[in-house]
Design a protein around this motif. Structure first.
Motif, mmCIF file in Angstrom:
data_model
loop_
_atom_site.group_PDB
_atom_site.id
_atom_site.type_symbol
_atom_site.label_atom_id
_atom_site.label_comp_id
_atom_site.label_asym_id
_atom_site.label_seq_id
_atom_site.Cartn_x
_atom_site.Cartn_y
_atom_site.Cartn_z
ATOM 1 N N GLY A 79 75.442 -1.802 1.188
ATOM 2 C CA GLY A 79 75.750 -1.587 2.836
ATOM 3 C C GLY A 79 77.006 -0.685 3.391
ATOM 4 O O GLY A 79 77.241 -0.321 4.693
ATOM 5 N N GLN A 80 78.061 -0.692 2.995
ATOM 6 C CA GLN A 80 79.073 0.296 3.224
ATOM 7 C C GLN A 80 78.094 1.349 3.348
ATOM 8 O O GLN A 80 78.792 2.722 4.083
ATOM 9 C CB GLN A 80 79.921 0.525 2.635
ATOM 10 N N LEU A 81 77.369 2.522 2.285
ATOM 11 C CA LEU A 81 77.284 3.496 2.617
ATOM 12 C C LEU A 81 76.320 3.471 2.732
ATOM 13 O O LEU A 81 75.878 4.470 3.302
ATOM 14 C CB LEU A 81 75.572 3.082 0.643
ATOM 15 N N ILE A 82 75.217 2.422 3.906
ATOM 16 C CA ILE A 82 74.150 2.206 4.908
ATOM 17 C C ILE A 82 74.810 2.990 6.661
ATOM 18 O O ILE A 82 74.861 3.298 6.760
ATOM 19 C CB ILE A 82 73.481 1.576 5.061
ATOM 20 N N THR A 83 75.646 1.890 6.362
ATOM 21 C CA THR A 83 77.391 1.821 7.103
ATOM 22 C C THR A 83 77.626 3.479 7.499
ATOM 23 O O THR A 83 77.235 3.819 8.353
ATOM 24 C CB THR A 83 78.363 0.768 7.028
ATOM 25 N N ARG A 84 78.229 4.236 6.146
ATOM 26 C CA ARG A 84 78.474 5.562 6.225
ATOM 27 C C ARG A 84 77.615 6.059 7.272
ATOM 28 O O ARG A 84 77.818 7.317 7.364
ATOM 29 C CB ARG A 84 78.927 5.719 5.075
ATOM 30 N N ILE A 85 75.861 5.601 6.152
ATOM 31 C CA ILE A 85 74.976 6.767 6.825
ATOM 32 C C ILE A 85 74.359 7.281 8.181
ATOM 33 O O ILE A 85 74.046 8.275 8.400
ATOM 34 C CB ILE A 85 73.508 6.651 6.165
ATOM 35 N N LYS A 86 75.081 5.890 8.638
ATOM 36 C CA LYS A 86 74.558 5.632 10.248
ATOM 37 C C LYS A 86 75.174 6.745 10.586
ATOM 38 O O LYS A 86 74.400 7.076 12.044
ATOM 39 C CB LYS A 86 73.925 4.559 10.602
ATOM 40 N N THR A 87 76.915 5.680 10.303
ATOM 41 C CA THR A 87 77.435 6.492 11.763
ATOM 42 C C THR A 87 77.541 8.254 11.374
ATOM 43 O O THR A 87 78.128 8.555 12.930
ATOM 44 C CB THR A 87 79.369 6.059 11.169
ATOM 45 N N GLU A 88 77.133 8.844 10.082
ATOM 46 C CA GLU A 88 77.401 10.359 10.130
ATOM 47 C C GLU A 88 76.642 11.038 10.761
ATOM 48 O O GLU A 88 76.796 11.790 11.670
ATOM 49 C CB GLU A 88 77.594 10.879 8.505
ATOM 50 N N ALA A 89 75.215 9.950 10.578
ATOM 51 C CA ALA A 89 74.409 10.948 11.650
ATOM 52 C C ALA A 89 73.637 10.243 12.985
ATOM 53 O O ALA A 89 73.679 11.725 13.433
ATOM 54 C CB ALA A 89 72.528 9.934 10.358
ATOM 55 N N ALA A 90 75.446 9.983 13.354
ATOM 56 C CA ALA A 90 74.999 9.875 14.844
ATOM 57 C C ALA A 90 76.041 9.813 14.809
ATOM 58 O O ALA A 90 75.819 10.749 16.619
ATOM 59 C CB ALA A 90 75.749 7.633 14.891
ATOM 60 N N ALA A 91 76.921 10.656 14.176
ATOM 61 C CA ALA A 91 78.267 11.713 14.893
ATOM 62 C C ALA A 91 77.291 13.609 14.838
ATOM 63 O O ALA A 91 78.263 13.608 15.224
ATOM 64 C CB ALA A 91 79.269 11.677 14.110
ATOM 65 N N GLY A 92 76.109 12.971 14.281
ATOM 66 C CA GLY A 92 75.560 14.402 13.324
ATOM 67 C C GLY A 92 75.923 15.159 12.578
ATOM 68 O O GLY A 92 76.757 16.775 12.323
#
Length: 343
Positions: A79-92
């Motif tokens: 779950g933490q990894l998915i959150t990290r991926i989404k957060t980083e992707a949203a910020a480019g």
């Protein structure tokens, strides 16, 4: 195989992923040009939800073949990894060159973040292990039951044995259902194969609950619990290294969990990423992970089997992917209530 749904390649566009790959036109790991480009990049960042200890061994073995490529691993629970991926992707600012995750459903939701990719041996993989032509099962894990040989006098022999009153009062360790895709696969198997009341019977033994397989397996080795259903690879490496454990594949079935690995469109080192995944998915990479790490494989023809795995006896179970997604929320809530777990 019980309740296995074979995903249609055409429906996923997998036929397109396999097209244009002349037989043996590429090497096991990629073309000469790809290898040269990967070595010129010289590095990659690897995001994974798999166990850190086993992934470190995979990286070490990859570097025996390709010593010029440094792999920086970032490990986090599912779950933490998915959150990290989404957060980083949203910020480019997605920092991963390769992502490896245990929950194919969660990765499928992020498929648009990943580039088109297929390994040289794409046609050798089972269609039911693939949820997208961009995401591949570099890791496939199977569930087993392990026990501490110094403490258990009457060892269990099946999944149903884990409901016996003789193992009451926290003798059994259980990884919580919400811990990730691998555990969701296990509890889905339990309910569909062992019966609607299996959770109730098993929870009645008052097992000790753990957030993931790593602390559960450590507790088993220390004798804090005596028995635990665990992914084979996390306990196999401990037994291999001398821990007082025995492990078996239960006769009712072995839940398999193919991971999903892909290369983000924003990868800074795309050639090194492709070479790393190509090696992981190659027969050489899969054989290493089976023999040395206790993995299984999603290759149609396994190049090897883990110790204790008799293909003539073991019944593997792969979840129906549509049900895997559809049932998750409701069944997870039921599991939490049954085991008295609060997130």
């Amino acid at each position: 195989m019980k309740r296995r749904t074979i995903v249609r390649a055409a429906g996923l566009g997998l036929a397109g992923a396999f097209a244009g790959l002349p037989a043996r036109a590429q090497s096991d790991f990629g073309s000469k040009e790809l290898i040269e480009a990967a070595e010129k990049e010289g590095q990659l960042t690897y995001y994974t939800a798999n166990f850190a200890e086993t992934e470190q061994e995979v990286i070490k073995e990859f570097n025996k073949r390709f010593p010029k490529i440094k792999v920086a691993m970032v490990r986090a629970p599912g779950g933490q990894l998915i959150t990290r991926i989404k957060t980083e992707a949203a910020a480019g600012k997605l920092g991963a060159d390769v992502v490896n995750h245990s929950d194919r459903g969660l990765m499928l939701e992020l498929a648009d973040l990943f580039q088109d990719y297929a390994p040289p041996n794409a046609a050798d993989y089972r269609a039911d292990a693939l949820v997208s032509p961009k995401l591949w099962p570099g890791v496939t894990l199977g569930w087993a039951i392990a026990y501490n040989t110094q403490l258990v006098k009457n060892a269990p022999k099946s999944w149903m044995d884990l409901t016996k009153p003789e193992y009451n009062d926290k003798q059994i360790g259980q990884v919580i259902g919400p811990s990730g895709g691998t555990t969701w696969t296990r509890i889905m198997f339990e309910r569909q194969t062992l019966g609607e009341d299996y959770w109730t019977k098993q929870a009645a033994t008052k097992p000790t609950l753990y957030p993931s397989g790593a602390p559960a397996s450590d507790a088993l080795v220390r004798g804090e619990v005596q028995i635990a259903p665990l992914l084979y690879n996390i306990v196999w490496t401990k037994k291999r290294d001398g821990a007082p454990l025995d492990i078996f594949f239960p006769p009712e079935g072995v839940p398999l969990n193919p991971y999903a690995s892909g290369i983000p469109k924003t990868a800074s080192h795309p050639n090194a990423a492709r070479l790393f995944l190509n090696w992981n998915l190659s027969e050489e990479g899969q054989t290493f992970m089976i023999k040395e790490l206790g993995n299984v494989t999603s290759l149609k023809t396994p190049p090897a089997y883990p110790e204790g795995y008799d293909p003539k006896v073991v019944k593997v179970w792969v979840p129906d992917f549509e049900q895997y997604q559809k049932l998750h929320a409701t069944w997870m809530e039921d599991w939490n209530k049954t085991y008295g777990y609060r997130q």
